[in-house]
Design a protein around this motif. Structure first.
Motif, PDB file in Angstrom:
ATOM      1  N   TYR A 681      53.456   7.589  40.767  1.00 14.40           N
ATOM      2  CA  TYR A 681      53.434   7.308  42.196  1.00 14.40           C
ATOM      3  C   TYR A 681      51.981   7.202  42.650  1.00 14.40           C
ATOM      4  N   ASP A 682      51.653   6.182  43.432  1.00 13.37           N
ATOM      5  CA  ASP A 682      50.304   6.017  43.987  1.00 13.37           C
ATOM      6  C   ASP A 682      49.236   6.118  42.899  1.00 13.37           C
ATOM      7  N   ASN A 683      49.518   5.482  41.731  1.00 19.40           N
ATOM      8  CA  ASN A 683      48.608   5.515  40.574  1.00 19.40           C
ATOM      9  C   ASN A 683      48.356   6.921  40.046  1.00 19.40           C
ATOM     10  N   LYS A 684      49.292   7.857  40.330  1.00 19.42           N
ATOM     11  CA  LYS A 684      49.221   9.210  39.792  1.00 19.42           C
ATOM     12  C   LYS A 684      50.420   9.426  38.874  1.00 19.42           C
ATOM     13  N   TYR A 685      50.263  10.385  37.948  1.00 24.73           N
ATOM     14  CA  TYR A 685      51.319  10.651  36.976  1.00 24.73           C
ATOM     15  C   TYR A 685      51.722  12.121  37.059  1.00 24.73           C
ATOM     16  N   LEU A 686      53.008  12.349  37.082  1.00 29.66           N
ATOM     17  CA  LEU A 686      53.538  13.706  37.178  1.00 29.66           C
ATOM     18  C   LEU A 686      54.535  13.942  36.052  1.00 29.66           C
ATOM     19  N   SER A 687      54.209  14.875  35.151  1.00 27.28           N
ATOM     20  CA  SER A 687      55.117  15.192  34.050  1.00 27.28           C
ATOM     21  C   SER A 687      56.389  15.825  34.595  1.00 27.28           C
ATOM     22  N   ILE A 688      57.535  15.385  34.085  1.00 24.63           N
ATOM     23  CA  ILE A 688      58.824  15.947  34.518  1.00 24.63           C
ATOM     24  C   ILE A 688      59.610  16.456  33.309  1.00 24.63           C
ATOM     25  N   ARG A 689      58.893  17.105  32.366  1.00 24.43           N
ATOM     26  CA  ARG A 689      59.584  17.679  31.211  1.00 24.43           C
ATOM     27  C   ARG A 689      60.636  18.669  31.703  1.00 24.43           C
ATOM     28  N   GLY A 690      61.816  18.590  31.109  1.00 27.20           N
ATOM     29  CA  GLY A 690      62.947  19.413  31.549  1.00 27.20           C
ATOM     30  C   GLY A 690      63.909  18.651  32.436  1.00 27.20           C
ATOM     31  N   GLU A 691      63.473  17.483  32.969  1.00 23.96           N
ATOM     32  CA  GLU A 691      64.347  16.618  33.767  1.00 23.96           C
ATOM     33  C   GLU A 691      64.810  15.451  32.894  1.00 23.96           C
ATOM     34  N   ASP A 692      65.977  14.899  33.213  1.00 19.72           N
ATOM     35  CA  ASP A 692      66.466  13.718  32.497  1.00 19.72           C
ATOM     36  C   ASP A 692      65.969  12.469  33.211  1.00 19.72           C
ATOM     37  N   PRO A 693      65.043  11.695  32.591  1.00 19.11           N
ATOM     38  CA  PRO A 693      64.485  10.523  33.268  1.00 19.11           C
ATOM     39  C   PRO A 693      65.528   9.435  33.545  1.00 19.11           C
ATOM     40  N   TYR A 694      66.664   9.504  32.828  1.00 19.34           N
ATOM     41  CA  TYR A 694      67.694   8.472  32.993  1.00 19.34           C
ATOM     42  C   TYR A 694      68.586   8.745  34.199  1.00 19.34           C
ATOM     43  N   THR A 695      68.567   9.979  34.679  1.00 22.30           N
ATOM     44  CA  THR A 695      69.473  10.319  35.792  1.00 22.30           C
ATOM     45  C   THR A 695      68.751  10.894  37.008  1.00 22.30           C
ATOM     46  N   ILE A 696      67.458  11.154  36.904  1.00 23.44           N
ATOM     47  CA  ILE A 696      66.727  11.760  38.016  1.00 23.44           C
ATOM     48  C   ILE A 696      66.810  10.864  39.255  1.00 23.44           C
ATOM     49  N   THR A 697      67.005  11.484  40.417  1.00 20.61           N
ATOM     50  CA  THR A 697      67.171  10.737  41.669  1.00 20.61           C
ATOM     51  C   THR A 697      65.854  10.667  42.430  1.00 20.61           C
ATOM     52  N   LEU A 698      65.804   9.773  43.436  1.00 21.12           N
ATOM     53  CA  LEU A 698      64.619   9.652  44.286  1.00 21.12           C
ATOM     54  C   LEU A 698      64.350  10.978  45.006  1.00 21.12           C
ATOM     55  N   ALA A 699      65.413  11.623  45.512  1.00 23.19           N
ATOM     56  CA  ALA A 699      65.253  12.889  46.235  1.00 23.19           C
ATOM     57  C   ALA A 699      64.612  13.947  45.353  1.00 23.19           C
ATOM     58  N   ARG A 700      65.070  14.036  44.098  1.00 26.60           N
ATOM     59  CA  ARG A 700      64.513  15.034  43.180  1.00 26.60           C
ATOM     60  C   ARG A 700      63.055  14.703  42.865  1.00 26.60           C
ATOM     61  N   ALA A 701      62.753  13.424  42.669  1.00 30.04           N
ATOM     62  CA  ALA A 701      61.377  13.015  42.377  1.00 30.04           C
ATOM     63  C   ALA A 701      60.454  13.363  43.530  1.00 30.04           C
ATOM     64  N   LEU A 702      60.923  13.135  44.788  1.00 32.18           N
ATOM     65  CA  LEU A 702      60.110  13.460  45.962  1.00 32.18           C
ATOM     66  C   LEU A 702      59.861  14.965  46.070  1.00 32.18           C
TER      67      LEU A 702
END
Length: 800
Positions: A681-702
């Protein structure tokens, strides 16, 4: 002045023993081990007779000081730690510390040992003390030295060749090998189809089932009937021949005895608690420790079981007499064998001076103690009590019957001369006298016991009604993964580890993420398999089952004064150290992480491989030598390095998902990279280890982005916009950084009050971080290579 000071390991044990010994004794706890090897290189010195450098364990230092202070008021010291090598070593280490502090003042010191915490056992131990056993101490020191030498030499090698944070243990590594080899067997297993035929029958209006065992006079093997068509054809053929009836060809009746299992030792207690109660080995030992050290029953603390770390099935004569009296009183004399049962220990080098795990008194009936015990304590005590009582009861008597039924009526002239040769067999069993089974039956692993059917009464020549013949489809199954119970059993069979180590082995494998428990069965992780392959390929002798068992035998021999510990360490150390040195030079990192080639990417023509990285396994397209940078993608949850296909690997690169936008209108997307799944997001990277990238929602990402922004905001103390210098909150306090250099904020200065000039001065005096230096050197090398390549290209053009 108190007459005597008694030292035990735990406060619970101290409390119980104090009540038994009375006012003439002071009882204190050491809270386990009081000192250990210094946690750095050189703690064991092979060049100087394996001299061992110890230090006080910091958290227990105050307990040692309390013991030294109490000793000033005592005229005698009893060391009453646990009755095994670890307990002996704790007593010896404490004694050495007290000598160093000059706290003994020539006061007499004796070692006392008891295998149960009862008033009688404690009193007898105090009345018959002994000296500390140097042989037991040497055996424990040798074990500790071996574990240190393996860990402090193999673990750094794993860090260099695979990734940081890994470890190799002398006993845990063979246990990991067992799990990995079983997984390989499962993966390589090819299931095979086979069929059986079963006859639903009836005699005297009682239904029963018989299984086809012979066809045209030949005994059926497992794969005699291989497919549905063959099975159905036989069903039709046999149904026509039988004409709705079967003929009793033979009835075989037998009576057999089943004897009770031996009383518990550590390993069998762990196995049964796992099977019957669902307890982990660690939980079992924790609860058993509580039962051993003492439970408040009324106004008194009572040790309910004998010492739980044992490999002996012996029972004391007093305990045996009490058991036999109780059985007569509770179950009647008919349930008592003529002579006491004596069991033979299966474990190698069992310490026969120890006892099996048993109740300290069989008259402490579980139901009578239930109100004093926690539910988990009650269940484990009941298990121990039942097994102990059952082991001294009579055998169970079981009647078995097997009936052979022919499809056609046999010709009988005095003896059976002929039949169709197509035989079904029905089996059943009835318990005539349960004997010990009325109290306890041992559980079993991986065994599917046939249903114990009661068959109708039949005799040779009878005709029974055939209702139908059914075809049943089956498939062979791979060997099962290890449970905690079956892993302990196989470790014990190989002679790997000892009673005190099984729980620690299993805990370490999970803590290191080498294996996970899925549905109560062990599966090796990718990193566990990489470590195992590295060790088996390059250090095979040291993870060999027989080698590990022989080393355990040698440690036992030291404890019995049959061998000296220094020669055993020398025999191990010299070839081991040479191998470590040789592998450090000869094994590349690419070889160590076991890169697996999956094929060629059809789009780019570049190789696809899967490998182990710092944050886990990942797929790579291309190589570091290519002009174009390699592409990376982490594996999905459930995907394995050893089984992922090229198609599945390529699909990982097709993931990028647009989730939506931030409140500021910045695009949010999710992907998997070399270091696992991440949100961009905004040329930044945020690791989400422990989350499923195939099912993660916009709300959870925010939510995750907001958490990250808040964490970053609290981390920043001060920013100097005119430079790239910041003052940040770090793990060890505030520090100044310019991206290449880090320096702590002086303790006498407030971070927010520092000026640009002050921070620049502090930064200039700090060394460049190694990682940044390497990065700079690498970038410099790449620039040089590009310049050289450009120069060569220009020269070629000029010549052309």
């Amino acid at each position: 002045m108190s007459k005597s000071l008694v030292i035990v390991e735990s406060p619970a044990k101290a409390k119980t023993i104090k009540k038994y010994l009375g006012k003439d004794f002071e009882v204190l706890a050491s809270y386990g081990h009081v000192r250990d090897l210094i946690p750095k290189e050189g703690a064991v010195d092979p060049k100087h007779g394996f001299a061992m450098k110890y230090q006080v364990i910091e958290k227990n230092n105050r307990h040692v000081n309390a013991i030294a202070k109490a000793l000033k008021k005592a005229n005698f010291l009893f060391l009453a730690t646990d009755p095994d090598r670890e307990g002996e070593a704790i007593s010896w280490h404490l004694l050495e510390l007290l000598k160093e502090q000059g706290a003994l003042e020539d006061k007499p010191v004796k070692r006392v040992v008891f295998h149960e915490i009862t008033r009688q056992a404690v009193s007898e131990a105090i009345a018959h003390p002994r000296d500390i056993s140097v042989d037991l101490v040497n055996a424990q020191q040798a074990r500790r030295a071996l574990d240190y030498l393996v860990g402090f030499n193999l673990s750094p090698l794993l860090w260099k060749k695979i990734r940081r944070g890994l470890s190799a243990g002398r006993v845990q590594s063979p246990a990991l090998r067992l799990i990995c080899e079983r997984e390989k067997e499962i993966e390589e297993f090819k299931k095979r189809e086979y069929w059986t035929l079963e006859a639903d029958s009836e005699a005297d209006q009682v239904a029963f089932v018989a299984k086809l065992t012979h066809l045209e006079g030949k005994k059926l093997e497992q794969f005699s009937i291989e497919n549905k068509d063959q099975a159905q054809s036989l069903v039709e053929q046999l149904t026509r021949a039988a004409e709705n009836k079967l003929h009793v060809l033979k009835v075989e009746r037998k009576q057999r005895r089943r004897n009770p299992a031996s009383p518990f030792i550590t390993s069998t207690l762990q196995q049964e608690a796992s099977r019957k109660l669902g307890y982990t080995t660690k939980r079992t030992m924790t609860i058993a420790q509580q039962l051993y050290e003492g439970i408040e029953i009324g106004t008194e603390s009572v040790g309910l079981i004998t010492y739980m770390r044992t490999d002996s099935v012996n029972l004391a004569h007093e305990a045996m007499d009490e058991l036999r009296n109780f059985i007569v009183e509770r179950f009647g004399k008919t349930n008592l064998p003529a002579e006491p049962r004596v069991f033979k220990t299966r474990a190698k080098n069992a310490q026969e001076a120890h006892e099996a795990v048993r109740p300290t008194s069989v008259y402490r009936i579980p139901e009578g103690l239930e109100s004093y015990l926690k539910p988990e304590q009650f269940k484990l005590y009941q298990l121990i009590w039942n097994r102990t009582v059952a082991c001294q009861m009579i055998h169970a008597t079981i009647n078995t019957v097997a009936v052979d039924l022919d499809v056609q009526r046999p010709v009988i002239k005095g003896v059976i001369s002929k039949g169709s040769g197509n035989l079904f067999r029905a089996t059943g069993a009835t318990i005539v006298d349960p004997g010990f089974m009325a109290v306890y039956q041992e559980g079993q692993d991986e065994v599917k016991e046939e249903e114990q059917r009661t068959l109708p009464l039949m005799k040779e020549g009878d005709i029974v009604k055939l209702l139908q013949i059914r075809p049943e489809q089956h498939f062979t199954e791979p060997p099962p993964r290890y449970t905690e119970a079956s892993l302990v059993r196989i470790l014990e069979e190989f002679g790997i580890g000892r009673p005190s180590t099984y729980a620690a082995i299993i805990s370490t494998l999970q803590q290191r993420n080498y294996a996970v428990l899925e549905n109560k069965r062990f599966q090796p992780t990718d990193v566990g398999r990489v470590v195992n392959r590295f060790l088996t390929e390059h250090f095979n002798p040291y993870v060999d089952y027989d080698f590990t068992a022989r080393l355990e035998d040698n440690l036992d021999a030291i404890s019995r004064a049959e061998k000296d510990w220094i020669p055993i360490l020398e025999e191990f150390w010299e070839p081991f150290f040479m191998r470590v040195q040789e592998k450090e030079q000869s094994v590349s990192r690419e070889e160590a992480i076991q890169v697996r080639e999956l094929g060629i990417d059809s789009k780019s023509g570049r190789p696809i491989s899967v490998r182990m990285g710092r944050y886990g396994p990942y797929v790579q397209i291309g190589s570091k030598d290519d002009e174009e940078k390699p592409r990376f993608a982490g594996l999905r949850l459930g995907q394995k390095m050893d089984t992922i296909t090229s198609e599945e690997a390529i699909a990982l690169f097709e993931l990028p998902r647009d989730l939506g936008v931030t409140a500021e209108g910045k695009l949010i997307s999710v992907n998997i990279g070399r270091f696992g799944p991440y949100v961009k997001y905004d040329n930044k990277y945020l690791s989400i280890r422990g989350e499923d990238p195939y099912t993660i929602t916009l709300a959870r990402a925010l939510d995750l982005i907001e958490e990250k922004n808040q964490a970053d905001a609290s981390r920043v103390i001060k920013v100097f916009p005119e430079s790239n210098i910041q003052i940040l909150n770090g793990r060890y306090g505030p520090y100044i950084t310019d991206g290449e250099r880090n320096v702590r904020v002086p303790k006498d200065q407030a971070p927010k009050d520092l000026s640009l000039e002050q921070v620049q001065t502090l930064i200039s005096e700090a060394p460049i971080r190694k990682q940044s230096r390497r990065k700079a050197e690498t970038l410099g090398d790449k620039v040089l290579v590009k310049k050289q390549a450009h120069r060569v290209s220009t020269q070629k053009k000029a010549k052309g």
